[in-house]
Design a protein around this motif. Structure first.
Motif, short mmCIF file in Angstrom:
data_model
loop_
_atom_site.label_atom_id
_atom_site.label_comp_id
_atom_site.label_asym_id
_atom_site.label_seq_id
_atom_site.Cartn_x
_atom_site.Cartn_y
_atom_site.Cartn_z
N GLU A 53 -1.76 9.72 6.22
CA GLU A 53 -1.85 8.31 5.83
C GLU A 53 -0.67 7.53 6.35
OE1 GLU A 53 -3.45 7.01 1.99
OE2 GLU A 53 -3.28 9.10 1.39
N LEU A 61 -0.78 13.56 2.75
CA LEU A 61 -0.20 12.23 2.76
C LEU A 61 0.41 11.84 4.10
CD1 LEU A 61 1.44 12.03 -0.78
CD2 LEU A 61 -0.72 11.08 0.00
N ARG A 120 2.38 1.58 -3.48
CA ARG A 120 1.37 1.89 -4.49
C ARG A 120 0.95 3.35 -4.42
NH1 ARG A 120 -1.54 -1.92 -3.16
NH2 ARG A 120 -3.07 -0.85 -1.86
N ARG A 121 0.86 3.89 -3.20
CA ARG A 121 0.43 5.28 -3.03
C ARG A 121 1.61 6.25 -2.95
NH1 ARG A 121 -4.72 5.04 1.18
NH2 ARG A 121 -5.91 3.45 0.04
N ARG A 122 2.83 5.71 -3.14
CA ARG A 122 4.04 6.53 -3.12
C ARG A 122 4.18 7.32 -1.82
NH1 ARG A 122 6.25 6.31 -8.08
NH2 ARG A 122 4.90 5.69 -9.83
N LEU A 123 3.97 6.63 -0.70
CA LEU A 123 4.10 7.25 0.60
C LEU A 123 5.50 7.00 1.14
CD1 LEU A 123 0.71 6.11 2.20
CD2 LEU A 123 1.20 8.26 1.04
N LYS A 141 0.84 -1.20 0.00
CA LYS A 141 0.00 0.00 0.00
C LYS A 141 0.87 1.25 0.00
CE LYS A 141 -3.59 2.25 2.80
NZ LYS A 141 -4.43 2.13 4.02
N ARG A 142 1.92 1.24 0.80
CA ARG A 142 2.81 2.40 0.84
C ARG A 142 3.47 2.65 -0.52
NH1 ARG A 142 7.85 3.55 0.88
NH2 ARG A 142 8.52 1.38 0.80
#
Length: 557
Positions: free
Chosen positions: A507, A504, A435-438, A432-433
């Motif tokens: 998140e 962000l 994929r969302r570029r966190l 998830k990190r």
């Protein structure tokens, strides 16, 4: 006709031929695919029956190459042996020769009828099988149409005597002619098309009967190249079939090539139409190969297996190494073997922990996929170990052996659960990190790395407890669970003491706390490995709760 125009027509006609063969093959497989596979399955027990089945399947599919691919897939999957597979290919070569022989007659009236009838059946059919039958008939019409157009494009209507003399000079040497015909058949992906073109060239007198027979041999070689090239990058077991098929044709060509001048000039054959002679020679050649090689297929299979041995398979990490069923009669040996397999599970969990720590800082989808595969390895090891211990538990065991068996089960179960949490929890959060570029903050990364380091130390303690019944290590393991609570509390306090702003970072805060929760669950499973030893030594409380006196008893006091 300009050369460019002729080339474009040839490309279109070859494409139409391949599309027609594809329509026939797909229609037959959709309508009768199961029946064809059952036919092959029943016939492959006998080499003669396998040869006949190869003829029948090739007549249905209109392509020996399609039969070769189907048989190669069966061979690669281990469903059939090499001997019947080679017999199927001998039959497939005969089948495609029969198709070429039948199509050598006048087909100008047939293909329009087939295309029209197939369209009617396809459009009016209400069931899947009837529509597939229409597809087959249309495909046959396209095949015949493309062959008719190919012959008209390649074979000129009139040739001057000077051109005939030039072509005769060029086709006088057999080996270059054979090689050129092989390349043409390979490029066309169809020996039928190549044979019909050769027959048309011979029928118009453009090539001599001798050159036509040589070209027939070359077409037989070229049509065997496509399955060989398709299987070249696969397993050696699947490569043996196309190698054996082309070897049979090479041997046949070597035996027949010296006899061709005598055959071409023989008075009995010279009276026949050269076109008929070419297609008939093609059929007789493949029939002779089948008759010659069917008795010797066992020897050929052994030679192919020796020349193309199986590559050594890489070790399967998920297969059990130490769970020898013969050790079940000796329970202590069996338990020692089970313990060794449990250590492999611990090593796998350690690799997953180290990898998940790497995913905190960097995006690496390849590492993520590798770690997910390690969880599959862990599940397979646990399944094998569980079955082994279940069978061992049915034997007569002493009290000490029953205790050790229960301990191995506890260790394996907790390690498997820890792996599941890493896979379904920590790795999902890492995905998830990415994929969302966190990006986690430096403090969050340091906290998560400290927890990973703590879990790795906990895992090593758990292995020591399991391996040596080390009581001090068991106490330290449970105490370490208390220290992890301090790490968790500090992480939560830091998040709430420094709340992120909108966007962000908010998140990343929730993602970080979710990861901490999952790591805490993993630590609980590691600590549970020490519980059986502590319980046996009366060092584990039943509950951490402080029991208050009941109200009634307090009033009486």
């Amino acid at each position: 006709m300009p050369a460019t125009h002729a080339l474009m027509e040839l490309l279109g006609e070859v494409a139409l031929l391949l599309w027609g063969v594809h329509m026939v093959r797909s229609g037959v497989l959709r309508a009768f695919g199961g029946d064809l596979r059952r036919l092959l399955g029943r016939a492959l027990r006998n080499r003669l029956a396998a040869c006949l089945a190869g003829i029948g399947v090739t007549l249905a599919l209109q392509s020996s190459t399609a039969t070769a691919f189907m048989t190669t897939s069966f061979l690669g999957a281990g469903l059939i042996g090499l001997v019947p597979a080679l017999a199927v290919m001998l039959g497939a070569n005969v089948g495609t020769a029969l198709v070429a022989w039948a199509l050598s007659f006048d087909i100008t009236i047939v293909y329009p009828v087939l295309i029209f009838a197939g369209l009617v059946v396809f459009r009016t059919g209400t069931r899947t099988r009837s529509r597939n039958l229409g597809r087959i008939v249309i495909g046959l019409g396209f095949v015949l149409l493309s062959l008719h157009l190919l012959v008209e494009t390649i074979v000129p209507t009139g040739v001057s005597p000077e051109a005939k003399d030039l072509i005769a000079a060029l086709t006088r040497e057999p080996l270059p002619v054979l090689a050129a015909a092989a390349l043409i058949a390979w490029a066309m992906h169809s020996s039928v098309a190549a044979i019909l073109v050769i027959a048309s060239l011979a029928g118009t007198g453009l090539v001599t009967p001798f050159a036509a027979l040589v070209m027939v041999l070359g077409a037989n070689l070229g049509s065997a190249l496509n399955p060989l090239l398709a299987a070249a990058s696969g397993e050696r077991g699947a490569l043996r079939l196309p190698v054996g098929n082309i070897a049979n044709r090479i041997i046949g060509c070597l035996l027949v090539l010296p006899l061709l001048p005598v055959l071409a000039d023989h008075p009995l054959l010279a009276r026949h139409d050269p076109a008929w002679l070419a297609v008939t020679f093609h059929l007789v050649f493949n029939l002779a190969l089948a008759a010659l090689f069917i008795p010797a297929l066992s020897l050929q299979a052994r030679l192919l297996e020796r020349i193309l041995p199986d590559r050594p398979l890489p070790e399967d990490a998920g297969s059990a190494r130490y769970l020898d069923p013969r050790s079940l009669d000796a329970p202590r040996v069996a338990l020692a073997n089970a313990a060794r397999e449990a250590f492999r599970m611990a090593d796998t969990v350690e690799e997953m922990l180290r990898g998940s720590r790497e995913l905190l800082r960097r995006d690496d989808y390849r590492l993520l996929d590798e770690l997910r595969r390690k969880d599959d390895v862990l599940d397979r090891l646990h399944g094998a170990l569980k079955r082994f211990l279940s069978e061992l538990g049915q034997r007569e065991l002493g009290a000490e052996e029953c205790s050790r068996l229960a301990q191995v089960q506890t260790v394996a179960l907790n390690l498997e659960h820890a792996g599941d949490i890493i896979d379904k929890g920590v790795l999902d959060l890492a995905a998830k990190r990415m994929r969302r570029r966190l990006c986690l903050t430096e403090q969050q990364v340091e906290e998560a790395e400290a927890m990973h380091d703590h879990l790795l130390a906990q895992l090593r303690l758990a292995v020591a407890v399991f391996m040596g019944e080390d009581l001090q290590s068991a106490l330290r393991l449970v105490e370490g669970k208390e220290r992890f609570r301090d790490l968790e509390r500090a992480a939560a306090e830091n998040e709430f003491a420094h709340p992120p702003e909108t966007g962000l970072p908010a998140e990343t805060s929730g993602l970080h706390l979710d990861a901490v929760r999952d790591l805490k669950r993993i630590d609980a499973h590691f600590a549970a490995i020490a519980h059986p030893l502590l319980e046996r030594n009366n060092l584990l409380r039943p509950s951490r709760l402080i029991r208050l006196p009941r109200a009634g008893k307090a009033g009486q006091a």
